[in-house]
Motif scaffolding. Sequence first.
Motif, PDB file in Angstrom:
ATOM      1  N   ALA A  16     -12.326   1.328  -6.279  1.00  0.00           N
ATOM      2  CA  ALA A  16     -11.307   0.308  -6.501  1.00  0.00           C
ATOM      3  C   ALA A  16     -10.651   0.479  -7.871  1.00  0.00           C
ATOM      4  O   ALA A  16      -9.431   0.335  -8.022  1.00  0.00           O
ATOM      5  N   LEU A  17     -11.454   0.821  -8.874  1.00  0.00           N
ATOM      6  CA  LEU A  17     -10.895   1.062 -10.209  1.00  0.00           C
ATOM      7  C   LEU A  17     -10.024   2.317 -10.210  1.00  0.00           C
ATOM      8  O   LEU A  17      -8.976   2.362 -10.874  1.00  0.00           O
ATOM      9  N   ALA A  18     -10.456   3.330  -9.473  1.00  0.00           N
ATOM     10  CA  ALA A  18      -9.661   4.550  -9.388  1.00  0.00           C
ATOM     11  C   ALA A  18      -8.315   4.276  -8.736  1.00  0.00           C
ATOM     12  O   ALA A  18      -7.293   4.862  -9.113  1.00  0.00           O
ATOM     13  N   ALA A  19      -8.300   3.367  -7.752  1.00  0.00           N
ATOM     14  CA  ALA A  19      -7.039   3.010  -7.093  1.00  0.00           C
ATOM     15  C   ALA A  19      -6.090   2.339  -8.074  1.00  0.00           C
ATOM     16  O   ALA A  19      -4.879   2.570  -8.041  1.00  0.00           O
ATOM     17  N   LEU A  20      -6.629   1.515  -8.962  1.00  0.00           N
ATOM     18  CA  LEU A  20      -5.791   0.886  -9.981  1.00  0.00           C
ATOM     19  C   LEU A  20      -5.175   1.944 -10.895  1.00  0.00           C
ATOM     20  O   LEU A  20      -3.994   1.872 -11.275  1.00  0.00           O
ATOM     21  N   TYR A  21      -5.973   2.954 -11.257  1.00  0.00           N
ATOM     22  CA  TYR A  21      -5.478   4.030 -12.100  1.00  0.00           C
ATOM     23  C   TYR A  21      -4.381   4.815 -11.383  1.00  0.00           C
ATOM     24  O   TYR A  21      -3.384   5.221 -11.986  1.00  0.00           O
ATOM     25  N   GLN A  22      -4.561   4.998 -10.070  1.00  0.00           N
ATOM     26  CA  GLN A  22      -3.586   5.765  -9.301  1.00  0.00           C
ATOM     27  C   GLN A  22      -2.220   5.092  -9.255  1.00  0.00           C
ATOM     28  O   GLN A  22      -1.201   5.751  -9.064  1.00  0.00           O
ATOM     29  N   GLN A  23      -2.176   3.773  -9.428  1.00  0.00           N
ATOM     30  CA  GLN A  23      -0.893   3.078  -9.414  1.00  0.00           C
ATOM     31  C   GLN A  23       0.045   3.662 -10.463  1.00  0.00           C
ATOM     32  O   GLN A  23       1.235   3.848 -10.223  1.00  0.00           O
ATOM     33  N   ALA A  43       0.847  -1.200   0.000  1.00  0.00           N
ATOM     34  CA  ALA A  43       0.000   0.000   0.000  1.00  0.00           C
ATOM     35  C   ALA A  43       0.878   1.244   0.000  1.00  0.00           C
ATOM     36  O   ALA A  43       1.742   1.406   0.866  1.00  0.00           O
ATOM     37  N   VAL A  44       0.694   2.109  -0.988  1.00  0.00           N
ATOM     38  CA  VAL A  44       1.464   3.347  -1.080  1.00  0.00           C
ATOM     39  C   VAL A  44       0.587   4.567  -0.828  1.00  0.00           C
ATOM     40  O   VAL A  44       1.057   5.708  -0.859  1.00  0.00           O
ATOM     41  N   GLY A  45      -0.684   4.346  -0.597  1.00  0.00           N
ATOM     42  CA  GLY A  45      -1.625   5.426  -0.335  1.00  0.00           C
ATOM     43  C   GLY A  45      -3.029   4.849  -0.275  1.00  0.00           C
ATOM     44  O   GLY A  45      -3.229   3.626  -0.438  1.00  0.00           O
ATOM     45  N   PHE A  46      -4.010   5.721  -0.047  1.00  0.00           N
ATOM     46  CA  PHE A  46      -5.392   5.261   0.122  1.00  0.00           C
ATOM     47  C   PHE A  46      -6.361   6.285  -0.454  1.00  0.00           C
ATOM     48  O   PHE A  46      -6.103   7.494  -0.417  1.00  0.00           O
ATOM     49  N   LEU A  47      -7.489   5.793  -0.975  1.00  0.00           N
ATOM     50  CA  LEU A  47      -8.599   6.640  -1.394  1.00  0.00           C
ATOM     51  C   LEU A  47      -9.759   6.383  -0.446  1.00  0.00           C
ATOM     52  O   LEU A  47     -10.078   5.227  -0.141  1.00  0.00           O
ATOM     53  N   LEU A  48     -10.396   7.458   0.009  1.00  0.00           N
ATOM     54  CA  LEU A  48     -11.463   7.345   0.997  1.00  0.00           C
ATOM     55  C   LEU A  48     -12.695   8.103   0.546  1.00  0.00           C
ATOM     56  O   LEU A  48     -12.607   9.264   0.127  1.00  0.00           O
ATOM     57  N   LEU A  49     -13.850   7.445   0.609  1.00  0.00           N
ATOM     58  CA  LEU A  49     -15.146   8.105   0.452  1.00  0.00           C
ATOM     59  C   LEU A  49     -15.663   8.376   1.855  1.00  0.00           C
ATOM     60  O   LEU A  49     -15.753   7.452   2.676  1.00  0.00           O
ATOM     61  N   SER A  50     -16.027   9.621   2.139  1.00  0.00           N
ATOM     62  CA  SER A  50     -16.349   9.959   3.520  1.00  0.00           C
ATOM     63  C   SER A  50     -17.718  10.607   3.673  1.00  0.00           C
ATOM     64  O   SER A  50     -18.354  11.000   2.702  1.00  0.00           O
ATOM     65  N   HIS A  51     -18.150  10.682   4.954  1.00  0.00           N
ATOM     66  CA  HIS A  51     -19.356  11.421   5.371  1.00  0.00           C
ATOM     67  C   HIS A  51     -20.609  10.890   4.681  1.00  0.00           C
ATOM     68  O   HIS A  51     -21.389  11.648   4.105  1.00  0.00           O
ATOM     69  N   ILE A  52     -20.819   9.586   4.739  1.00  0.00           N
ATOM     70  CA  ILE A  52     -21.927   8.949   4.014  1.00  0.00           C
ATOM     71  C   ILE A  52     -23.048   8.560   4.975  1.00  0.00           C
ATOM     72  O   ILE A  52     -22.806   7.963   6.026  1.00  0.00           O
ATOM     73  N   VAL A  53     -24.276   8.882   4.603  1.00  0.00           N
ATOM     74  CA  VAL A  53     -25.482   8.410   5.299  1.00  0.00           C
ATOM     75  C   VAL A  53     -26.310   7.658   4.270  1.00  0.00           C
ATOM     76  O   VAL A  53     -26.584   8.187   3.185  1.00  0.00           O
ATOM     77  N   GLN A  54     -26.715   6.431   4.593  1.00  0.00           N
ATOM     78  CA  GLN A  54     -27.509   5.653   3.637  1.00  0.00           C
ATOM     79  C   GLN A  54     -28.952   6.131   3.574  1.00  0.00           C
ATOM     80  O   GLN A  54     -29.532   6.229   2.499  1.00  0.00           O
ATOM     81  N   GLY A  55     -29.553   6.398   4.723  1.00  0.00           N
ATOM     82  CA  GLY A  55     -30.938   6.837   4.746  1.00  0.00           C
ATOM     83  C   GLY A  55     -31.952   5.711   4.652  1.00  0.00           C
ATOM     84  O   GLY A  55     -33.151   5.957   4.483  1.00  0.00           O
ATOM     85  N   ALA A  56     -31.491   4.460   4.770  1.00  0.00           N
ATOM     86  CA  ALA A  56     -32.417   3.323   4.700  1.00  0.00           C
ATOM     87  C   ALA A  56     -33.303   3.261   5.937  1.00  0.00           C
ATOM     88  O   ALA A  56     -34.484   2.930   5.863  1.00  0.00           O
ATOM     89  N   ASP A  57     -32.722   3.563   7.105  1.00  0.00           N
ATOM     90  CA  ASP A  57     -33.461   3.597   8.371  1.00  0.00           C
ATOM     91  C   ASP A  57     -32.991   4.838   9.117  1.00  0.00           C
ATOM     92  O   ASP A  57     -32.045   4.795   9.905  1.00  0.00           O
TER      93      ASP A  57
END
Length: 279
Positions: A157-164, A98-112
């Motif tokens: 996950a695809l974006a992480a492959l591109y970042q390589q 691992a040389v870095g990380f991509l994070l999606l943040s501040h998510i609310v599903q709203g299902a319940d």
Amino acid sequence: MGTVFNKEEMLVLLQDFHRLTGLRTVVFDTYGMDILSYPPELPAYCKLVRGVPEGVIGCHLCDQNACRNATRRKETVIYTCHAGLIEVITPILIDGAAVGFLLLSHIVQGADEAAEWTVAKERCAPYGIDEAALHSAYDALPRTPYPTLKSASDLLALAALYQQGLARLNPGSSEARLGQYLSDHLAEELTSEKICRALSLSRTGLYYLSRQTYGCGINEQITRLRVQRAMELLATTSLSNVEISRLTGFSDYNYFYRVFRRQTGLTPRRYRTSMVADT
């Protein structure tokens, strides 16, 4: 020598990702430190959490734990953060490391809505934030149903492959030579003049090379590298904080303490304790 990301191309990717998903994306380095995010502005909910000292610490520890977990699993991980929101993290891997990380943040599903708000409220209770203000900020967060979240995690996950491809350095390039020099001489006094002489660069050339390679000035990059090395020594050795500050090029311990806390959100002692507790 650390991996270098092309921040200009990375920012374009993050902007495209936001247009497609509406989600905020953050890029972390190998130490769990935020190096780029889009949109750059935090939502009101997270501003409230980070308005409390313990909330700041909670955010940083949560991010670093997520990075360590993604490193161990070498795959995308969906989890609930310390403040009760959903996050998705995926490692950027080169040759299995691992040389870095991509994070999606501040998510609310709203299902319940009721159940999800209860989790968020309970997790933020120790921070003493006004509940009405927190609830209002929570309601303002966009809702991301699970199918959308799953698709976003697959895209991540695809974006992480591109970042390589963006993260690699060509051996012998000016960028690689600069990175190697900084790594080899980090404990020494590093001035622009000294670096220019060693690499046969003009001051203007060094300025543009640093901006192009790191997205910041050379002094800012040196400070970031020193903090990163201090984090590594705190986690892997029993050296005192004063010894570590000296070995990482900080001649004044008090300055080291302030810089470390500003960049990581933790004191050196708190960071070492968190790393020991995670092992």
